[in-house]
Design a protein around this motif. Structure first.
Motif, PDB file in Angstrom:
ATOM      1  N   PHE A 331      16.648  44.672   3.511  1.00 41.04           N
ATOM      2  CA  PHE A 331      16.318  44.048   4.645  1.00 41.04           C
ATOM      3  C   PHE A 331      16.982  44.191   5.679  1.00 41.04           C
ATOM      4  O   PHE A 331      16.723  44.430   6.918  1.00 41.04           O
ATOM      5  CB  PHE A 331      16.282  42.293   4.291  1.00 41.04           C
ATOM      6  CG  PHE A 331      15.382  41.723   5.482  1.00 41.04           C
ATOM      7  CD1 PHE A 331      14.169  41.709   5.519  1.00 41.04           C
ATOM      8  CD2 PHE A 331      16.217  40.932   6.348  1.00 41.04           C
ATOM      9  CE1 PHE A 331      13.579  41.013   6.584  1.00 41.04           C
ATOM     10  CE2 PHE A 331      15.401  40.131   7.148  1.00 41.04           C
ATOM     11  CZ  PHE A 331      14.127  40.231   7.317  1.00 41.04           C
ATOM     12  N   THR A 332      18.355  44.297   5.476  1.00 45.95           N
ATOM     13  CA  THR A 332      19.435  44.855   6.454  1.00 45.95           C
ATOM     14  C   THR A 332      18.972  46.167   7.166  1.00 45.95           C
ATOM     15  O   THR A 332      19.221  46.323   8.116  1.00 45.95           O
ATOM     16  CB  THR A 332      20.943  44.778   6.037  1.00 45.95           C
ATOM     17  OG1 THR A 332      21.214  43.424   5.309  1.00 45.95           O
ATOM     18  CG2 THR A 332      21.679  44.965   6.951  1.00 45.95           C
ATOM     19  N   GLU A 334      16.120  47.259   7.380  1.00 49.88           N
ATOM     20  CA  GLU A 334      14.954  47.345   8.159  1.00 49.88           C
ATOM     21  C   GLU A 334      15.262  46.556   9.453  1.00 49.88           C
ATOM     22  O   GLU A 334      14.904  46.849  10.479  1.00 49.88           O
ATOM     23  CB  GLU A 334      13.972  46.248   7.494  1.00 49.88           C
ATOM     24  CG  GLU A 334      13.403  46.976   6.249  1.00 49.88           C
ATOM     25  CD  GLU A 334      12.625  46.007   5.596  1.00 49.88           C
ATOM     26  OE1 GLU A 334      12.314  44.921   6.022  1.00 49.88           O
ATOM     27  OE2 GLU A 334      11.804  46.090   4.433  1.00 49.88           O
ATOM     28  N   GLN A 335      16.409  45.752   9.619  1.00 47.59           N
ATOM     29  CA  GLN A 335      16.727  44.800  10.816  1.00 47.59           C
ATOM     30  C   GLN A 335      17.506  45.950  11.474  1.00 47.59           C
ATOM     31  O   GLN A 335      17.451  45.941  12.887  1.00 47.59           O
ATOM     32  CB  GLN A 335      17.702  43.916  10.349  1.00 47.59           C
ATOM     33  CG  GLN A 335      17.007  42.628   9.569  1.00 47.59           C
ATOM     34  CD  GLN A 335      15.806  42.264  10.120  1.00 47.59           C
ATOM     35  OE1 GLN A 335      15.505  41.705  11.361  1.00 47.59           O
ATOM     36  NE2 GLN A 335      14.710  42.451   9.595  1.00 47.59           N
ATOM     37  N   ALA A 336      18.281  46.747  10.961  1.00 42.47           N
ATOM     38  CA  ALA A 336      19.185  47.809  11.885  1.00 42.47           C
ATOM     39  C   ALA A 336      18.176  48.879  12.317  1.00 42.47           C
ATOM     40  O   ALA A 336      18.299  49.174  13.545  1.00 42.47           O
ATOM     41  CB  ALA A 336      19.910  48.385  10.724  1.00 42.47           C
ATOM     42  N   GLU A 337      17.092  49.145  11.769  1.00 45.18           N
ATOM     43  CA  GLU A 337      15.918  49.966  12.372  1.00 45.18           C
ATOM     44  C   GLU A 337      15.343  49.265  13.558  1.00 45.18           C
ATOM     45  O   GLU A 337      14.883  50.046  14.456  1.00 45.18           O
ATOM     46  CB  GLU A 337      15.058  50.592  11.270  1.00 45.18           C
ATOM     47  CG  GLU A 337      15.740  51.566  10.290  1.00 45.18           C
ATOM     48  CD  GLU A 337      14.658  52.160   9.381  1.00 45.18           C
ATOM     49  OE1 GLU A 337      13.918  51.355   8.949  1.00 45.18           O
ATOM     50  OE2 GLU A 337      14.553  53.297   8.966  1.00 45.18           O
ATOM     51  N   ALA A 338      15.113  48.047  13.470  1.00 51.65           N
ATOM     52  CA  ALA A 338      14.300  47.254  14.426  1.00 51.65           C
ATOM     53  C   ALA A 338      15.108  47.435  15.602  1.00 51.65           C
ATOM     54  O   ALA A 338      14.338  46.997  16.730  1.00 51.65           O
ATOM     55  CB  ALA A 338      14.025  45.848  14.105  1.00 51.65           C
ATOM     56  N   GLN A 342      18.066  42.881  17.071  1.00 49.52           N
ATOM     57  CA  GLN A 342      17.549  42.220  15.724  1.00 49.52           C
ATOM     58  C   GLN A 342      18.823  42.248  14.679  1.00 49.52           C
ATOM     59  O   GLN A 342      18.954  41.301  13.739  1.00 49.52           O
ATOM     60  CB  GLN A 342      16.509  43.024  15.024  1.00 49.52           C
ATOM     61  CG  GLN A 342      15.646  42.332  14.087  1.00 49.52           C
ATOM     62  CD  GLN A 342      15.039  41.056  14.818  1.00 49.52           C
ATOM     63  OE1 GLN A 342      14.625  40.869  15.661  1.00 49.52           O
ATOM     64  NE2 GLN A 342      14.733  40.080  13.693  1.00 49.52           N
ATOM     65  N   TYR A 343      19.404  43.522  14.563  1.00 54.09           N
ATOM     66  CA  TYR A 343      20.505  43.944  13.630  1.00 54.09           C
ATOM     67  C   TYR A 343      21.826  42.834  13.936  1.00 54.09           C
ATOM     68  O   TYR A 343      22.122  41.869  12.706  1.00 54.09           O
ATOM     69  CB  TYR A 343      21.274  45.116  13.773  1.00 54.09           C
ATOM     70  CG  TYR A 343      22.400  45.185  13.102  1.00 54.09           C
ATOM     71  CD1 TYR A 343      22.615  45.656  11.784  1.00 54.09           C
ATOM     72  CD2 TYR A 343      23.882  45.424  13.734  1.00 54.09           C
ATOM     73  CE1 TYR A 343      23.811  45.804  11.030  1.00 54.09           C
ATOM     74  CE2 TYR A 343      24.918  45.511  13.192  1.00 54.09           C
ATOM     75  CZ  TYR A 343      24.992  45.974  11.797  1.00 54.09           C
ATOM     76  OH  TYR A 343      26.202  46.196  11.114  1.00 54.09           O
ATOM     77  N   TRP A 346      20.557  39.145  12.783  1.00 53.98           N
ATOM     78  CA  TRP A 346      20.393  38.897  10.894  1.00 53.98           C
ATOM     79  C   TRP A 346      22.023  38.950  10.554  1.00 53.98           C
ATOM     80  O   TRP A 346      22.164  38.258   9.549  1.00 53.98           O
ATOM     81  CB  TRP A 346      19.714  40.455  10.423  1.00 53.98           C
ATOM     82  CG  TRP A 346      19.742  40.473   8.855  1.00 53.98           C
ATOM     83  CD1 TRP A 346      20.495  41.464   8.265  1.00 53.98           C
ATOM     84  CD2 TRP A 346      19.313  39.788   8.043  1.00 53.98           C
ATOM     85  NE1 TRP A 346      20.303  41.424   6.861  1.00 53.98           N
ATOM     86  CE2 TRP A 346      19.666  40.112   6.852  1.00 53.98           C
ATOM     87  CE3 TRP A 346      18.804  38.407   7.891  1.00 53.98           C
ATOM     88  CZ2 TRP A 346      19.462  39.665   5.557  1.00 53.98           C
ATOM     89  CZ3 TRP A 346      18.451  37.937   6.954  1.00 53.98           C
ATOM     90  CH2 TRP A 346      19.014  38.404   5.760  1.00 53.98           C
TER      91      TRP A 346
END
Length: 417
Positions: A331-332, A334-338, A342-343, A346
């Motif tokens: 999930f981390t 995914e947040q980094a890519e968003a 967002q990173y 999170w």
């Protein structure tokens, strides 16, 4: 975003979250005068270590937490008893090094039999060297050497148990508190990065919908509906639409800094639809707004986390609902890519979770240690250290079993796609 960059961001986040937690323990333990033997990130075998001052800093293999090892929390590894032969090295008639083995290799040390020893209170060794007995003072930072490894002695006033209940409690609670402070800073940072909601805007308009027929366009700001100001409350707009199925509505929108009136009649579909996708418009936050909205985000996140803890305590969950390190890493990424905002959000959420989780009164966690200190404050004497250590050991074992179970569950989930 490259895989290397994502991996770096994941490692960096975990390193920062664990380090700042352990630094809280470390800093207030040092302020209380406690000897901190080790500051570790991770568990298991050492990957890298160095010593600075009295503390050894280590990076360990398993990235599932960290610890600060304080003198007196665990039984000291090296014990010396009367009748034992040891070697000592002196400086200015004071013992600075104590050797317990490999004595035949010593060339410039006194070798003798221990008659009496106290390395906690009076700091002396009564040593019999060739039938001549001498009472030698021990330096409070003397080193004990066993199998080539040095361990600094811990006089009573440098041990965890010698400090007041308040000093010990502060050194324990400081870890979670540092996570709370970091979370608050990160939530505020996100507010300044993204801004705060300033309006409700039209993101897109569905072809052939009442909104398109009325002339709404993407980017329109919705000022009022049926003379009701909308502001930033998109749920209010949704409610007004549902109340006006097949009834004409008066919308006032802003486009290119000009206000326009639009007459729209919601369709009787799904309880009332006009055919628009809504979004918030944002503006820059002032310093006070950053603090306020950061605090609101932190309160909301805290309530959500505590609610999840309550469900765990009352067994209102399925095994599939639990996630371990594998799911967190997934999930981390995914947040980094968003995006960076967002990173950061999170990371703040995880920091808050780490602080709250550690305050749970479960054995091996900071919350359990605070409970034992509370008992001590009430009773006026500490709980038997051996019993407390056993409780924490059992709790740690249970946590490791749970970690293995949820990790196994994560791996199965990945294999099943």
């Amino acid at each position: 975003m490259s895989t290397i960059q994502i991996a770096f961001q994941i490692v960096l986040m975990f390193f920062v979250l664990v380090s700042i937690h352990e630094w809280g323990h470390f800093y207030f333990a040092k302020r209380a005068g406690i000897l901190v033997r080790e500051f570790a990130i991770g568990f298991g075998p050492k990957l890298f270590s160095f010593k600075k001052g009295e503390t050894r800093y280590t990076l360990r293999l398993l990235p599932i937490g960290g610890f600060v090892r304080m003198a007196g929390e665990d039984p000291e590894i090296i014990q010396i008893h009367p009748g034992q032969t040891i070697g000592v090295r002196l400086m200015n008639r004071e013992i600075t090094h104590i050797y317990v083995d490999q004595l035949d290799r010593l060339t410039d040390a006194l070798i003798g039999t221990v008659e009496q020893i106290d390395l906690e209170r009076d700091l002396f060794i009564k040593l019999n060297v060739n039938e001549e007995i001498s009472r030698l003072p021990v330096h409070p930072q003397a080193m004990m050497i066993s199998k080539g490894r040095e361990t600094q002695i811990a006089p009573w006033n440098r041990q965890f148990g010698s400090k007041t209940v308040g000093q010990r409690a502060l050194s324990i609670v400081a870890g979670p508190v540092m996570n709370f402070l970091l979370a608050f800073v990160l939530f505020i940072t996100v507010v300044f990065m993204t801004g705060i909601p300033a309006s409700v805007k039209v993101s897109s308009v569905n072809p052939g919908s009442p909104a398109e027929k009325a002339g709404l366009q993407a980017g329109d700001i919705i000022v009022s509906v049926n003379h009701e100001p909308i502001g930033t409350d998109s749920s209010k707009l949704t409610s007004l639409i549902k109340q006006s199925v097949n009834k004409p509505m008066v919308w006032v929108i802003e486009r290119n800094q000009e206000q326009l009136r639009k007459d729209i009649t919601p369709e009787d579909k799904g309880g009332g639809l006009v055919g628009v996708v809504l979004m918030h418009g944002y503006r820059s936050a002032s310093p006070m707004e950053g603090l306020r909205y950061g605090g609101v985000n932190m309160v909301n996140a805290t309530v959500s986390i505590l609610d999840s803890f309550a469900k765990l305590a009352t067994l209102q969950f399925k095994m599939e609902d639990l996630g371990g390190p594998v799911r967190i890493v997934e999930f981390t990424s995914e947040q980094a890519e968003a995006g960076f905002a967002q990173y950061i959000f999170w990371a703040g959420l995880l920091s808050l979770y780490l602080g709250l989780f550690n305050l749970l009164p479960f054995p091996a966690l900071d919350g359990s240690r605070l409970v034992f200190l509370g008992f001590e404050a009430i009773r006026g004497k500490p709980v038997d250290p051996s019993r407390e250590s056993m409780v924490h050991f059992v709790g740690f074992a249970m946590l490791m079993l749970l970690m293995i179970a949820v990790t196994y569950n994560d791996i199965l989930r990945l294999m099943k796609g």
